[in-house]
Design an enzyme around this catalytic site. Structure first.
Site, PDB file in Angstrom:
ATOM      1  N   GLY A  31       0.834  -1.192   0.000  1.00 25.06           N
ATOM      2  CA  GLY A  31       0.000   0.000   0.000  1.00 25.06           C
ATOM      3  C   GLY A  31       0.868   1.240   0.000  1.00 25.06           C
ATOM      4  O   GLY A  31       2.096   1.153   0.076  1.00 25.06           O
ATOM      5  N   VAL A  32       0.209   2.385  -0.102  1.00 21.57           N
ATOM      6  CA  VAL A  32       0.921   3.667  -0.071  1.00 21.57           C
ATOM      7  C   VAL A  32       0.560   4.374   1.225  1.00 21.57           C
ATOM      8  O   VAL A  32      -0.608   4.708   1.459  1.00 21.57           O
ATOM      9  CB  VAL A  32       0.527   4.559  -1.268  1.00 21.57           C
ATOM     10  CG1 VAL A  32       1.291   5.881  -1.203  1.00 21.57           C
ATOM     11  CG2 VAL A  32       0.783   3.841  -2.583  1.00 21.57           C
ATOM     12  N   TYR A  35      27.050  -2.516  13.102  1.00 24.20           N
ATOM     13  CA  TYR A  35      27.021  -1.712  11.894  1.00 24.20           C
ATOM     14  C   TYR A  35      28.407  -1.872  11.273  1.00 24.20           C
ATOM     15  O   TYR A  35      29.357  -1.245  11.718  1.00 24.20           O
ATOM     16  CB  TYR A  35      26.814  -0.260  12.331  1.00 24.20           C
ATOM     17  CG  TYR A  35      25.901   0.578  11.493  1.00 24.20           C
ATOM     18  CD1 TYR A  35      26.220   0.889  10.179  1.00 24.20           C
ATOM     19  CD2 TYR A  35      24.731   1.101  12.038  1.00 24.20           C
ATOM     20  CE1 TYR A  35      25.378   1.698   9.438  1.00 24.20           C
ATOM     21  CE2 TYR A  35      23.892   1.908  11.297  1.00 24.20           C
ATOM     22  CZ  TYR A  35      24.214   2.200   9.999  1.00 24.20           C
ATOM     23  OH  TYR A  35      23.378   3.002   9.268  1.00 24.20           O
TER      24      TYR A  35
END
Lengths: 491, 491
Positions: free
Chosen positions: A234-235, A408
């Site tokens: 969806g947006v 990271y």
């Protein structure tokens, strides 16, 4: 035959195969112009170049090496939810791939287009809709830049508490779509802890607007479908965040630890004792000297803490952390290291500046329980160090939890022949994720999947998990027109 | 025509219409016996009576009024995941309704059976699988009683941090299936914050085992599908919780506030200032006098706080709360009220003891943002007070958030004719949820939906939300054999 980062034949990571020369029928562009107004449908401007892909280093490399990705058929810049509904319906009805675009700061290839694609540029929906100081809620249109959201809140003495390094170049809707994490997450949580409500245009064109309730037991939490959906379900048109008053006080603690393991032990002790400094960052020797040349010392690890909150609690927390650090043979370091991080935390050189020098590099964030993070750190750095022409293989941690922590990794390499940059890139990714997965770690802490990690999803979720994700995708978007090609591995 | 609590014609709440006399072919029972062993398939014992329904007061009333629910065809008591897979497959292949049962403490009619139903009694899977003090993780089979899980952790100096009042009568898997909340949630979070991993047998018989990672950005969080799924999307077979060390110190604060609004203001000030006493409970005048007869005072509200954590932080937090209370015109009360709550917090009279006296009663928990909670409290109590023969209409809050708070209403009524007890019950529920929804509140904070609130889900989620939930249900369980009739309203 060696495999690429994504587990496929080397050189084929993501969707780098030449695009089929699909073209969009001009009738669809005309239809879009009719529906949303010609002024919002862009077919001929620099913007079509700028929006061809996200910030994935491999897409940038392709551009520099003249193998640049094609442009979309058109860009639609909606100004209201109604426009988004029109675009979704038009694309679904014509089986046209629709790619939602926030501000393009993603680094995993979540955005790629071709001449048959409509790109939905959400940066045109960037209003602050509501700031509610009673309930500490803020509603923003999805395309609003993170830093602009924070600035709007700051005028009222409020803050988001969500500070990804991409703050200046990412959108609030993009944070939700990619399951973003902020640098202050240890106290304030990640985006899933901050998102209280959202409005989404579903692939069927209907609008889901979730209720603004502090907590509910009303079936599965539907918001969670869209956190990490990467444009496939969806947006997202607006988001409501649970925000905070700015803290009364901020302070720093800095410790030198004999090695990474000692630092992990200290962080674990702090958080498992019930303390939550918003920021805990631990740099290995390589990164400590590179990033803090004036404060680094010896060959151990450097740990920075940022404390925030009511002044009395900041003092209490700082003292408690100091006591735990002493037990862990940590040596107090200069607070200047913390202040330097705070001041410069979002300054990063562009990928392009390295690529032009023939250096290929990236960061890879993973996560694991405490017992697994040690072998992961060791094995990833060792494996990256074996890559030909490697310049750097290092790591820091930036998000801690009772159960574990992220890492990271940063790698950089300068192949003898610049044509090998993509292959070297894929080798570094493959080695990092392989060593992570082999040790039981999770393949992404907060950057998401896109095309880069897509084919690792089988390792991450298992066959049943991927099948479940695919069945949900099929239930919501049976014709697979919403950002096809990302997140979910092919069958 | 007046409507029932669930919005349908009065007297028809949930599935109280007479069951069709469906019967299970004996061949399926034989098949189950072959698959899992005859000893695990119970067809003839008191257990079939005991497992006909959960603790829903309306089911208990039906029993007392000789309209008791039918028994299931059989009960299967699995001892391993393999057994659960066999039962799921057998039921799916024969379109036999399958009802997973934890310990039956649910209060919303999530469990009802008929002679064509197989009931899967998870209380037979009740082992402690792993306690991991490095990562503070604990893995339990789903049917383990909450109090037993806590006892196993206590031996290692650990705790769950999740303490629903049903602790002694509910299962760890049931907590996940119903999106449970614990009394100490303000600091420790609700079940969705504590659940790190789970194993689920999906309706297709495949086993989803989620990765034990502290945090991931790898698409939508699949665990969330099962949090609140109420047996409709799979059978939870084990859960892994992120647990805690027991706190160094516990202390109490008690305040008298002039009225409920002043109490809400104080709680809001405490939590929005960044303090998180694990427990904050605010009783209205009626409940204060009923529950704390020796400590109650005047006609205001009573607020209890429990502080836990490192001793230094407990002191700091207590002092900060005292300062905020003084600003809010709160008067310090006796700590004995907090100690009394702590000692007696899980002691509640049985519904049956009231029903036998002709008194129908229940609690209804809802949630709303701070600005909406005031009219909800006022309107619900006023509306309940209009019910004929009402004896009690009161409330307390028990879970606070930056954005809002819950309320826990208690009603009791003694109709002139005991035949009207069900109708009175439905009227009280309807009035409470109507006043809540009309003021923008959420219809359930933590008890879930079951059959009781099912037809209110349209108001809660909207038509699009219900449709989305239904499409997910259909994707996972296309033949609707998993606990049919709960959670999702009929089309």
């Amino acid at each position: 035959m060696s495999k690429s980062a994504c587990g496929r034949a080397e050189g084929s990571c993501g969707d780098r195969e030449p695009m089929k020369e699909r073209q969009m029928p001009s009738s669809i562009i005309e239809k879009l112009k009719q529906e949303v107004g010609a002024g919002k449908v862009i077919t001929n401007s620099q913007l079509l170049n700028d929006r061809r892909h996200d910030y994935w280093v491999l897409s940038q490399l392709e551009d520099l090496q003249d193998r640049g990705a094609p442009r979309p058929a058109c860009i639609v810049q909606p100004t209201e939810t109604k426009d988004v509904i029109s675009v979704v319906n038009a694309c679904r009805e014509t089986s046209t791939p629709l790619v939602p675009f926030g501000l393009g700061s993603g680094v995993c290839g979540g955005i790629k287009v071709d001449p048959a694609t409509v790109l939905l540029d959400m940066s045109s929906m960037n209003r602050v809709l509501r700031i509610d100081v009673d309930n500490l809620l803020a509603t923003f249109e999805a395309g609003l830049r993170g830093a602009d959201a924070e600035a709007a809140l700051a005028k009222r003495g409020l803050m988001l508490g969500h500070y990804p390094q991409s703050m200046d170049v990412s959108s609030v809707g993009g944070w939700v779509a990619t399951r973003s994490a902020g640098q202050f997450s240890t106290a304030y949580g990640n985006i899933e802890d901050i998102l209280l409500g959202l409005e989404v245009v579903l692939p069927n064109g209907k609008v889901l607007e979730t209720r603004l309730t502090p907590r509910a037991s009303t079936g599965p939490d539907l918001r969670q479908l869209f956190l990490g959906s990467e444009g496939t379900l969806g947006v997202i048109t607006s988001v409501t965040f649970s925000v905070r008053w700015q803290p009364e006080k901020r302070d720093y603690s800095v410790y030198y630890l004999p090695n990474m393991d000692a630092g992990f032990d200290l962080q674990r002790a702090i958080i498992q004792s019930g303390w939550t400094p918003p920021v805990m960052r631990q740099y290995d020797t390589s990164e400590a000297w590179r990033l803090f040349p004036d404060q680094a010392k010896g060959d151990g690890a450097l740990l920075l803490l940022v404390h925030e909150g009511p002044a009395a609690r900041v003092e209490t927390e700082k003292a408690a952390c100091a006591a735990l650090a002493a037990e862990a043979h940590g040596e107090a370091g200069p607070v200047a290291a913390g202040e330097k991080w705070m001041a410069e935390r979002n300054e990063v050189p562009t990928f392009e500046s390295f690529l032009k020098k023939g250096v290929i590099l990236d960061t890879i964030e993973i996560a694991a329980t405490w017992d697994r993070i040690r072998p992961i750190y060791r094995d990833v750095v060792a494996s990256l160090s074996e890559v030909e022409n490697i310049l750097n293989a290092s790591a820091h941690s930036s998000h801690a939890y009772r159960s574990g922590i992220n890492l990271y990794f940063t790698f950089a390499a300068r192949p003898d022949d610049s044509k090998d940059m993509a292959r070297t890139y894929e080798e570094c990714w493959r080695r990092t994720l392989e060593a992570t997965a082999a040790n039981g770690g999770g393949i992404s802490h907060h950057h998401g999947i896109g095309r880069l990690r897509r084919d690792w999803m089988r390792r991450e979720l298992g066959a049943t998990g991927v099948e479940l994700l695919r069945s949900i995708k099929h239930a919501l978007d049976p014709t697979n027109f919403m950002n096809p090609g990302v997140l979910i591995p092919n069958e």
